[in-house]
Design an enzyme around this catalytic site. Sequence first.
Site, mmCIF file in Angstrom:
data_model
loop_
_atom_site.group_PDB
_atom_site.id
_atom_site.type_symbol
_atom_site.label_atom_id
_atom_site.label_comp_id
_atom_site.label_asym_id
_atom_site.label_seq_id
_atom_site.Cartn_x
_atom_site.Cartn_y
_atom_site.Cartn_z
ATOM 1 N N VAL A 26 1.222 4.761 2.101
ATOM 2 C CA VAL A 26 2.055 5.416 3.098
ATOM 3 C C VAL A 26 3.080 4.442 3.660
ATOM 4 O O VAL A 26 4.212 4.789 3.976
ATOM 5 C CB VAL A 26 1.187 5.984 4.247
ATOM 6 C CG1 VAL A 26 2.055 6.652 5.294
ATOM 7 C CG2 VAL A 26 0.172 6.972 3.694
ATOM 8 N N CYS A 27 2.664 3.207 3.778
ATOM 9 C CA CYS A 27 3.455 2.203 4.474
ATOM 10 C C CYS A 27 4.904 2.143 4.024
ATOM 11 O O CYS A 27 5.815 2.212 4.842
ATOM 12 C CB CYS A 27 2.800 0.840 4.335
ATOM 13 S SG CYS A 27 1.083 0.857 4.897
ATOM 14 N N PRO A 28 5.171 2.009 2.744
ATOM 15 C CA PRO A 28 6.588 1.852 2.384
ATOM 16 C C PRO A 28 7.412 3.082 2.746
ATOM 17 O O PRO A 28 8.590 2.944 3.121
ATOM 18 C CB PRO A 28 6.553 1.605 0.871
ATOM 19 C CG PRO A 28 5.189 1.953 0.419
ATOM 20 C CD PRO A 28 4.279 1.885 1.582
ATOM 21 N N THR B 157 0.850 -1.202 0.000
ATOM 22 C CA THR B 157 0.000 0.000 0.000
ATOM 23 C C THR B 157 0.879 1.243 0.000
ATOM 24 O O THR B 157 2.091 1.162 -0.235
ATOM 25 C CB THR B 157 -0.982 0.016 1.180
ATOM 26 O OG1 THR B 157 -0.237 -0.203 2.374
ATOM 27 C CG2 THR B 157 -2.028 -1.064 1.038
ATOM 28 N N LEU C 141 8.248 2.646 6.395
ATOM 29 C CA LEU C 141 9.210 1.569 6.620
ATOM 30 C C LEU C 141 10.581 1.964 6.080
ATOM 31 O O LEU C 141 11.621 1.648 6.648
ATOM 32 C CB LEU C 141 8.711 0.272 5.973
ATOM 33 C CG LEU C 141 7.397 -0.271 6.562
ATOM 34 C CD1 LEU C 141 6.995 -1.560 5.834
ATOM 35 C CD2 LEU C 141 7.521 -0.559 8.053
#
Lengths: 190, 190, 190, 190, 190, 190, 190, 190, 190, 190
Positions: free
Chosen positions: D46-48, D44, D51
């Site tokens: 925002v997630c990367p 998805t 991370l």
Amino acid sequence: MSLINTEIIPFKATAYHNGKFVPVSNENFKGKWSVVVFYPADFTFVCPTELGDLADNYAEFQKLGVEIYGVSTDTHFTHKAWHDTSDTIRKVQYPLVGDPSGQLARAFQVMIEEGEDAGLAYRGTFVIDPEGKIKTIEVHDNGIGRDAAELLRRVKAAQYVAAHPGEVCPAKWTEGAETLKPSFDLVGKI
Amino acid sequence: MSLINTEIIPFKATAYHNGKFVPVSNENFKGKWSVVVFYPADFTFVCPTELGDLADNYAEFQKLGVEIYGVSTDTHFTHKAWHDTSDTIRKVQYPLVGDPSGQLARAFQVMIEEGEDAGLAYRGTFVIDPEGKIKTIEVHDNGIGRDAAELLRRVKAAQYVAAHPGEVCPAKWTEGAETLKPSFDLVGKI
Amino acid sequence: MSLINTEIIPFKATAYHNGKFVPVSNENFKGKWSVVVFYPADFTFVCPTELGDLADNYAEFQKLGVEIYGVSTDTHFTHKAWHDTSDTIRKVQYPLVGDPSGQLARAFQVMIEEGEDAGLAYRGTFVIDPEGKIKTIEVHDNGIGRDAAELLRRVKAAQYVAAHPGEVCPAKWTEGAETLKPSFDLVGKI
Amino acid sequence: MSLINTEIIPFKATAYHNGKFVPVSNENFKGKWSVVVFYPADFTFVCPTELGDLADNYAEFQKLGVEIYGVSTDTHFTHKAWHDTSDTIRKVQYPLVGDPSGQLARAFQVMIEEGEDAGLAYRGTFVIDPEGKIKTIEVHDNGIGRDAAELLRRVKAAQYVAAHPGEVCPAKWTEGAETLKPSFDLVGKI
Amino acid sequence: MSLINTEIIPFKATAYHNGKFVPVSNENFKGKWSVVVFYPADFTFVCPTELGDLADNYAEFQKLGVEIYGVSTDTHFTHKAWHDTSDTIRKVQYPLVGDPSGQLARAFQVMIEEGEDAGLAYRGTFVIDPEGKIKTIEVHDNGIGRDAAELLRRVKAAQYVAAHPGEVCPAKWTEGAETLKPSFDLVGKI
Amino acid sequence: MSLINTEIIPFKATAYHNGKFVPVSNENFKGKWSVVVFYPADFTFVCPTELGDLADNYAEFQKLGVEIYGVSTDTHFTHKAWHDTSDTIRKVQYPLVGDPSGQLARAFQVMIEEGEDAGLAYRGTFVIDPEGKIKTIEVHDNGIGRDAAELLRRVKAAQYVAAHPGEVCPAKWTEGAETLKPSFDLVGKI
Amino acid sequence: MSLINTEIIPFKATAYHNGKFVPVSNENFKGKWSVVVFYPADFTFVCPTELGDLADNYAEFQKLGVEIYGVSTDTHFTHKAWHDTSDTIRKVQYPLVGDPSGQLARAFQVMIEEGEDAGLAYRGTFVIDPEGKIKTIEVHDNGIGRDAAELLRRVKAAQYVAAHPGEVCPAKWTEGAETLKPSFDLVGKI
Amino acid sequence: MSLINTEIIPFKATAYHNGKFVPVSNENFKGKWSVVVFYPADFTFVCPTELGDLADNYAEFQKLGVEIYGVSTDTHFTHKAWHDTSDTIRKVQYPLVGDPSGQLARAFQVMIEEGEDAGLAYRGTFVIDPEGKIKTIEVHDNGIGRDAAELLRRVKAAQYVAAHPGEVCPAKWTEGAETLKPSFDLVGKI
Amino acid sequence: MSLINTEIIPFKATAYHNGKFVPVSNENFKGKWSVVVFYPADFTFVCPTELGDLADNYAEFQKLGVEIYGVSTDTHFTHKAWHDTSDTIRKVQYPLVGDPSGQLARAFQVMIEEGEDAGLAYRGTFVIDPEGKIKTIEVHDNGIGRDAAELLRRVKAAQYVAAHPGEVCPAKWTEGAETLKPSFDLVGKI
Amino acid sequence: MSLINTEIIPFKATAYHNGKFVPVSNENFKGKWSVVVFYPADFTFVCPTELGDLADNYAEFQKLGVEIYGVSTDTHFTHKAWHDTSDTIRKVQYPLVGDPSGQLARAFQVMIEEGEDAGLAYRGTFVIDPEGKIKTIEVHDNGIGRDAAELLRRVKAAQYVAAHPGEVCPAKWTEGAETLKPSFDLVGKI
């Protein structure tokens, strides 16, 4: 939970009052100030001195528009008999309410439920305002007598505060003394 | 049920006392007479006059071997700050106990649970004997101040009765006055 | 269950704000962005630096249309007293809400229920949108201070996302930086 | 009730870590500082970035002796696949834990239980001390990214406080800045 | 209780289908035959062969008016990513439904609740009639693959029986073979 | 919850087997592979064709070390009578278990509890491993016959997987075909 | 509680009757006398002799307007098969009701719930009046056969009593014998 | 649940027997065959004819080693009085048990609980084997008399079956008639 | 709770009265004075003397407008039989009510529930006023007879008090003797 | 349930007895006959006549070895006061037990729980044997006086029966009169 500001429960009882048996109920508490005074038992020791002390001050309570109700778990029959035979109690002109079922003693949380005095009440004094709400509580273990003068002071303070919204009575306030008018600026300043 | 003759609950708290933060617990109540004095909140109006009144009489309480504990639902930090800033409170030499969780206010049934003062305590005073048992209760609605002199009289009566089994203090008894020695023959004779 | 996206509970409280005592309720949270900042207690250590840090950034929050509410389980009386005596707190221009009953601390799950700090709140910060829904949560154990700058960043991101449906703020996004426009083709491509 | 100072639940899970599938359990959290970072879902938006932001700062976290655990309700198979295909995720050197049963997301109260994202986790970050106790909580609604720099600041503050009993970190404290040494005399003086 | 002849629960989900994310709900099951095929997880081993086997037979299912729904507890994001990267899955033209909350896996009683695969689904295949009622169930432990040809045979039998009240399909019936017409005289005669 | 991998319940029953009445219990399932085949009722329509189909393949099941148990809620007396009178059933050499109390039908969740077939079983087939654990489930609504060949394929796959830890059978696997050896590198590669 | 004078429960079942499958329900019991005869199982030992005994007397029951219902927990399919193959049962002209769900056996309290005959019925005979109320009960343990002649006597007695209010049938009463007319004067005189 | 094969409850009662009052308990039922015969009430109508019918057959029951117990909810005093005054009852040589508390009538489910006969027993006859287990039940509504000859037949059948394991008595079996020896080959052959 | 002043329960029963069986119910108790006399059992020892004693005084009870109801747990059949055979009981002209279900004995709390007399009633006598309310209770253990003369005195006292509101009957009052008129002045004077 | 033959509850109370306050408990009831006499209240109307009547007969009760206990819900203080002032009560030489908690009145089921006499006892008299078991009960509504002579008769009958097992006292038995010796031959003969 505190009993302060709770309303007196609905009840019906019979009192000995001025040579007669009269009904007393929560309705009597509406519209005037009252003091309810529990004591352990008729024909006992501290009790008559307390009831006599109140009798001596009764005129002043009357002037303040306050009725006093003496209550024990004895019957109204016993109240009359005590009145007939005790010089001290003969002075009592306020109603002595019979509470043999303990309905009042339990509602005011002064019933002794265990031990050798089970079924009697602790010495509890309650000032009740004209809405039937409890404003002060005083309860003593049974050997310790109360003082009618202090009760009078407390009644006057309660009446003053009720009559003067926005003022509060400081410690050891007595009639005529100054009160405090809480205001924002006083916070942290006394 | 009445709190009279029930024992103080186990608790741990922190008090401001003589320029220090000190722990206070139910253990402090064992072996000496105590008075617990609840008041609504630091930095308010009636409260400092009551605490000051007790401060003025503290020496006499000390002579009787009685410790006084002032308690509100404020923290001990706030107690210190009040002490630092209020002339009245600066006189207080007895511990001011912080009860922010309300554990003590609820145990003594003086917590205000509803309305705009929810979370504060009513003005309650409790005399506690060296076994940790409550001997007298006094609670006022919040505008009505207490009187340290009456408390002193009450403490003395409680101590007298505890020290003299078989005697009881009549109404408005004060130190040195006569007590009653309940005996079979007195029944129905006072 | 997470508090995120749940609505603030109905409540009534009193705050110290700009030299006055004012009522605060959930109604205040409708129609504008808010930040609720819990801290353990007035007159303690980390707390004033955090409240001061927010005070220093208050103008910027105001520009964003955000009101800040400082909350502890102290009373509004104590908030005023602290304001009167602490140089740091004197700078605070946002409302300091009294929560002595702990209604807010419990609703936001920051109440300390056990141990020596029982009755105090953890350091919790909550960003609340104009519908009264919680959008971000931050809670620290009590020794660990927060940073107003990060809060500002977070508020701006929340506002940006609310204002731009279909965009999301990537990590360490700051005002003016690019956002992401989630689209089908981006799936698995970042 | 607050999660602060509660201990991480016992669990067993599988993570993708450095090109291998490895078991992870609550045992891994004993004796060292940890950060648990929940994010909604692999592949998805925002997630990367989040991370990746952590990956960029990972060396510094490592220097502080801190392990980072990325967690979503995806499987470890999916974590590997994402790692294989995403340039951003390829940088991640810390374990990516699979939580398809939601045991961790529920224990940390970040599970989304209703609506179209039901079964995913909110963006929650938790700093955990070497006893396995949660020291800080941060949860964002899903469009709002976090900032690794702020997390680093927070971890350092938590470590400093743990290492220096008797000191606390003021607001916006950063490494090397002064701390506060709470003492009686500071009460009401800041 | 058996799931046979019970109706599919109301649900809402998102599927990856032909290069788009599309909503799927119980409404899709009304008025046409459906097959629901659960598999443990994207990016695993047996799964793609089964999904590919179905893909190879999809045209024939389509001719029968049957829609196939592949379901795992992965998200629709992961389904797309798998589709993008796997040669086998790229062939799949039927919807792949995301069930990260496990609502479908639990309703069809194929959720693995314990052990290292907790949160994944068993390999379950369900034929559902145009009223949304389950007509056949097939569930395998995870190492054991299914056969699309047998599923096709089963679907045809179910459709034949639904279309020809009064006839039943004998063992190993295949399209065009004789059926049985239950009649009184056949009882005890086969 | 899924029945897969749960163990067969303890039971005692009587079967008709090779011209005798014999006891059957869960003990029979220990140490060898078994197939349990429920059918609605003796002397009905689809049932004998299915039982005959299994009879035709029985030798092959035997070679695989598999025992077949036919079960209906009829008594063993009725099973014998059916065997005596039906040409198809006369071929059956495996035990036909009487389950008039429905203990087995309920344990395998194939009991029809309502409607005109209440008290009969759905057509359910279960492959059970030598530990007594259910490995595959197949249940058809009553008009739809099963296929012994597919069952044979499924049994072989289950046996192969049990015998070769670390390998799994892909879709439409048949004896002798290749299996998959799950390995880390295969993840996301099929 | 006794079943005597309780009404037959509402039920629906299928019976084999005169070469057809026919529905039977509690409605059939309204307006005429009935006898319900439970027996353990088709194709067993005592059962056919009892059913045959009833068949031999069926004409006489019919003359009395009585319908007989044979009931076992077998299906109507099995009843037909038994009828087709047993010389004794072939004589039966009254309905044989299938009760595979045990609804009737449980309602009449003849279901065997435990042991090796669990799921079968005891040998119970019930005479039911035209209001559907049970007038006589007879239940035997399974080795002990019943006698149709005694049942006929009992039915006639029940009918006589119903038809002649104010008369009762003495012991071993048979048709045509004298009855008793209970009257006040008979009390204590027989 | 059926009473068949349940054991007689523990009880103590007093009976009138052969000109004496004697204790009767469940112990009397051990080791010999018994018949328990309930009837509604002493001094009523059908009752004496039934008890007389049994009296006439008592010698034969005795020869079979069977004791008969007549039981009503009357007292043993009333039983004696009835015996003294009724010609029919005077013939009764078996015990008449008093059951005024209804303990036996309720245990055998023959108590009438409602209506104008509430407190009386239905006409129930029970054959009990030497283990105290009920083997046959017969209950009639109150106007319908029983027949001692049929009871005798039933007792003999029960005794025969108990003495000859492996044989069962067919319908209308009488002493000396052939029984059936259930064997596998008979299944479906009668 | 005391039965005094509670109302007789609704009931229906049958009595033997003057050579007839008559219905008796709570309706009979309305509008006239009644005496209910329980005794253990017909045909026993103390009972007839008590019933005879009442019979001898029945004329006087009748003159007072009082009906007497003799009640035991025997049936009305037994009552008639006892009447027919006992010289003492033949004198009884008041109704003898049958209470075999014990409804009355239990309602009046005289049922013996345990021991060898279980199911019989204690000797209880109840005077009931025309409103159906119980005014006096007398219960003896079973060996101790009652005295009709004392009952008569008690009935007269009850009637006198009912008829003369404001008067009460002193101890051992008998008809015509003086009563007491309770008045306020008498309190404590007798 | 009847109180007859139940044992007096454990209790502790204080009585006024012969010019002293003495403890009374259930222990006093062991080993001698006792009579417990409840009355509503001291200083009322019927009460003193009843207590006086008993006082006049006390010598005779004493000769029989019987102690009398007068009990009201008044205190022992009131009992003494009544004794001191009432000519009638002055005659009372048996203990007057105080029961202000109502423990005895409730145990003997004579407490008035509702209405204007709530908290008082009904007039109840109980004869108690040397095992502490209640043998007779007599309770009157409050206006109806009891008779000591009848009580004396009842006590003598109870003592006679206890001393002469196998004899019972007929109706209106008085000392010296004949008793009945229940024997089998008397059944139905009186």
